[in-house]
Design a protein around this motif. Structure first.
Motif, mmCIF file in Angstrom:
data_model
loop_
_atom_site.group_PDB
_atom_site.id
_atom_site.type_symbol
_atom_site.label_atom_id
_atom_site.label_comp_id
_atom_site.label_asym_id
_atom_site.label_seq_id
_atom_site.Cartn_x
_atom_site.Cartn_y
_atom_site.Cartn_z
ATOM 1 N N LEU A 1 2.411 6.980 -6.744
ATOM 2 C CA LEU A 1 1.389 7.995 -7.028
ATOM 3 C C LEU A 1 1.944 9.399 -6.821
ATOM 4 O O LEU A 1 1.660 10.315 -7.589
ATOM 5 N N LEU A 2 2.772 9.546 -5.768
ATOM 6 C CA LEU A 2 3.184 10.890 -5.350
ATOM 7 C C LEU A 2 4.482 11.365 -6.006
ATOM 8 O O LEU A 2 4.842 12.535 -5.890
ATOM 9 N N ALA B 1 3.361 14.087 2.936
ATOM 10 C CA ALA B 1 3.250 12.723 2.419
ATOM 11 C C ALA B 1 3.280 11.717 3.567
ATOM 12 O O ALA B 1 2.576 10.703 3.541
ATOM 13 N N ARG C 1 0.837 -1.197 0.000
ATOM 14 C CA ARG C 1 0.000 0.000 0.000
ATOM 15 C C ARG C 1 0.873 1.247 0.000
ATOM 16 O O ARG C 1 0.608 2.219 -0.687
ATOM 17 N N THR C 2 1.941 1.201 0.806
ATOM 18 C CA THR C 2 2.786 2.384 0.923
ATOM 19 C C THR C 2 3.593 2.594 -0.368
ATOM 20 O O THR C 2 3.775 3.722 -0.815
ATOM 21 N N TRP D 1 1.504 4.388 -2.843
ATOM 22 C CA TRP D 1 1.472 5.839 -2.648
ATOM 23 C C TRP D 1 2.748 6.483 -3.182
ATOM 24 O O TRP D 1 2.715 7.582 -3.721
ATOM 25 N N TYR E 1 -3.796 7.186 5.741
ATOM 26 C CA TYR E 1 -4.287 6.144 4.850
ATOM 27 C C TYR E 1 -4.201 4.769 5.521
ATOM 28 O O TYR E 1 -5.133 3.982 5.465
ATOM 29 N N LEU F 1 -0.056 11.775 5.174
ATOM 30 C CA LEU F 1 -0.994 11.079 4.289
ATOM 31 C C LEU F 1 -0.862 9.565 4.457
ATOM 32 O O LEU F 1 -1.852 8.844 4.580
ATOM 33 N N GLY F 2 0.392 9.088 4.484
ATOM 34 C CA GLY F 2 0.622 7.657 4.646
ATOM 35 C C GLY F 2 0.063 7.141 5.962
ATOM 36 O O GLY F 2 -0.548 6.075 6.022
ATOM 37 N N LEU G 1 7.900 7.543 2.263
ATOM 38 C CA LEU G 1 7.192 8.715 1.745
ATOM 39 C C LEU G 1 7.845 10.022 2.175
ATOM 40 O O LEU G 1 7.577 11.066 1.584
#
Lengths: 346, 270
Positions: free
Chosen positions: B111-112, B138, B104-105, B108, B145, B141-142, B214
């Motif tokens: 994505l970022l 970020a 999942r991380t 991201w 999430y 956000l992590g 992140l």
């Protein structure tokens, strides 16, 4: 008398299932009004429409002449006592009762005097600091009533508030509610499915079935002059038989002509006759207007309940004197005890 | 009584072996130097890293608040659904948790990235590129999430116990939406809020994967610092143990705060 709440053509449906079909009703000020009916008849929904918790699909709600149909609950001058009390579990007795007053930003001293006055009225003086969760059902009920009444509403709505209490406590609370209503001099609108409760407390009873009003009237009127077979069978026990109105003051049923006090029906109109079980007099067989055979006798405390078969119809009779099962008895019915209703479907 | 007590024996053994003993070892290392002599120097040295501790606490606190704000309405909405629908919606909430945490991380990350999907999409409409990866934003956000479900679940559980009629009673007594929220909904959800805060804050404050992936090198957190002492070049497990100990004390303090709040407000509820 002044109309305090008026409902005009209220239509409510849940998931396309109609609950109220164009219900109209006027409630007078300072009356104890009861909505009575079997479950699913729409009585609680009607109460919730007045409280603002159910928005009708069409129709209007008037309060003191003002249209409040679109008012949210917190803007209405009514308070509700909920079926399951709905006390705030995080607040003690005092804070529960003070909740509405605090929202009105009332002065702390005024709050204290009004809360203690109200707790005294409902008999919970000294319970201020108690947690509501440790109270008995009857005590919780009193807190709920005090919490509503302390705001001095013009109308108090009560949704089967005594349903969870045992019989003895229920009877006590019935009398107490009636006393409270008279002492506060406001309107109570009370929902119940218990006909005895309705008869005990009400000034006006509204009998409902399938989202329609069946009859509105005082307890005595409704008991003695039911408008249809449903009302007759719902309020107390009744013998309901088909009959023919021969002419004014004369009706034929059970193979016999009887004198009655009703008039204004068409010649030979088919009617239904209601006779209360306690209004049938038991006499020796030769002197009876009707004769029947006793099928069984049940002791009910104050009276005996007998089932008597007569020409294929089973009569219910309440009498303080027991007859023997199998005995042939006579029955007499006075003109005043015969209630004639127009034939209703079902 | 005795028989009931004996049922807890397996866990007792587990606790001694895997919780009490390691804790003792951590305390031992924290209070000794490399040659095994007693010293307070490890604990004193931590002062040098106070900025990292502060950053960890602040980022974790921000993530916790965001989780709370996002979860509260969602949980309320969930708790008012019909029972059958509640199950389906809860599954959807839990669904991301069934995927691997690292995966999942990583998702991201891509994505970022500076030329990641988001920046490329923004580029199409003439915006950006924005620096998103390797920022403290970020990292937050992590955290949000990954730990959001841990806030939603306890809140939802607390709220299912609030009967509709209690909300209606508040409105009936004159409370509008805001007053109902503040005076009834919030205090009655307090146990869920307390649990949710603990369950989001604790893993957030000690995370090292999220910040590493992140946040880049600039957003070092306590977790990263501790990891460095055991696996990195610094290799100083005495200092690492001391850091763990301090972190544990901080977490304990936070938890006792939320639990205290919980007890006070919910007196007599159960």
């Amino acid at each position: 008398m002044n109309k305090i709440v008026s409902l005009k053509n209220i239509v409510v449906g849940f998931d396309d299932e109609p609950v109220l079909n164009g219900l109209s009703l006027d409630i007078h000020d300072k009356e104890f009004v009861t909505f009575l009916g079997p479950s699913g008849c729409g009585k609680t929904t009607t109460l919730r429409v007045i409280g603002g918790f159910v928005q009708p699909k069409s129709g209007n709600v008037f309060f003191n002449g003002q249209d409040i149909t679109n008012f949210p609950p917190y803007k209405r001058e009514v308070n509700t006592v909920f079926q399951k009390y709905a006390l705030f579990p995080h607040l003690n007795v005092y804070e529960n009762v003070a909740f509405g007053l605090r929202l009105k930003k009332m002065d702390e001293r005024e709050i204290r005097s009004r809360v203690s006055e109200m707790l005294e009225v409902v008999g919970l003086k000294g319970f201020e600091r108690r947690s509501t969760t440790n109270l008995s059902g009857g005590q919780q009920q009193r807190v709920a009533i005090a919490r509503g009444l302390v705001n001095h509403p013009k109308v108090l709505l009560l949704d089967e508030p005594l349903g969870a209490l045992d019989l003895k406590l229920r009877k006590e609370m019935q009398l107490e509610l009636k006393r409270l209503q008279q002492a506060m001099d406001i309107t109570f609108i009370y929902v119940t499915h218990d006909q005895e409760e309705a008869l005990t407390m009400s000034d006006t009873i509204v009998i409902m079935k399938d989202g329609n009003i069946q009859q509105i009237g005082g307890p005595i009127d409704i008991y003695n002059e039911p408008e249809n077979a449903f009302v007759a069978s719902f309020i107390g026990e009744s013998n309901i038989i088909d009959g023919i109105m021969l002419r004014d003051f004369s009706v034929e049923f059970a193979g016999n002509a009887f004198t009655c006090v009703d008039k204004g029906f068409a010649h030979n109109e088919l009617v239904q006759v209601v006779i209360r079980p306690e209004d049938i007099q038991v006499v020796p067989a030769i002197r009876g207007q009707l004769t029947g055979v006793v099928k069984d006798v049940i002791f009910k405390g104050v009276h005996y309940e007998m089932h008597v078969e007569q020409a294929g119809y089973e009569w219910i009779i309440h009498s303080t004197q027991a007859s023997e099962p199998g005995e042939l008895i006579g029955m007499c019915i006075g003109p005043d005890e015969i209630h004639i209703m127009r034939r209703s479907e079902g | 009584m005795i028989r009931k007590k004996s049922l807890s024996a397996p866990y007792l053994v587990w606790m001694v072996l895997f919780i009490a003993a390691p804790l003792a070892i951590v305390v031992y290392y924290a209070l000794t130097d490399k040659s095994g002599n007693f010293t307070l120097e490890n604990l004193m040295t931590i002062g040098r890293y106070s900025s990292v501790f502060a950053r960890s606490l602040i980022l974790a606190a921000i993530a916790t608040v965001i989780c709370l704000v996002l979860s509260f309405p969602v949980s309320y909405f969930l708790s008012r659904l019909r029972a059958s629908k509640q199950k389906i919606m809860l599954m959807l909430v839990m669904l991301p948790m069934w995927m691997n945490f690292l995966l999942r991380t990583y998702a991201w990350m891509s994505l970022l990235e500076n030329n990641g999907i988001i920046n490329r999409l923004l580029g199409l409409i003439g915006l950006g590129p924005f620096q998103m990866i390797n920022t403290s934003g970020a990292v937050v956000l992590g955290m949000v999430y990954n730990f959001l479900p841990y806030m939603i679940l306890p809140l939802y559980t607390a709220m299912t116990k609030i009967d509709d009629s209690i909300i209606e009673a508040a409105q009936d007594l004159g409370a509008g939406t805001i007053k109902t929220l503040l005076r009834v909904l919030l205090p009655l959800s307090a146990p869920g809020i307390a649990t949710g805060i603990t369950m989001v804050f604790v893993p957030s404050v000690s995370t090292f994967i999220i910040s590493r992936m992140l946040g880049g090198g600039a957003n070092l957190l306590i977790g990263d610092l501790i990891e460095l002492q055991f696996l990195g070049n610094s290799y100083n497990y005495n200092l690492g143990s001391a850091m763990s100990l301090v972190l544990m004390v901080i977490v304990l303090l936070c938890m006792s705060f939320t639990n205290g709040f919980d007890d006070e407000d919910m007196e007599g509820v159960v």
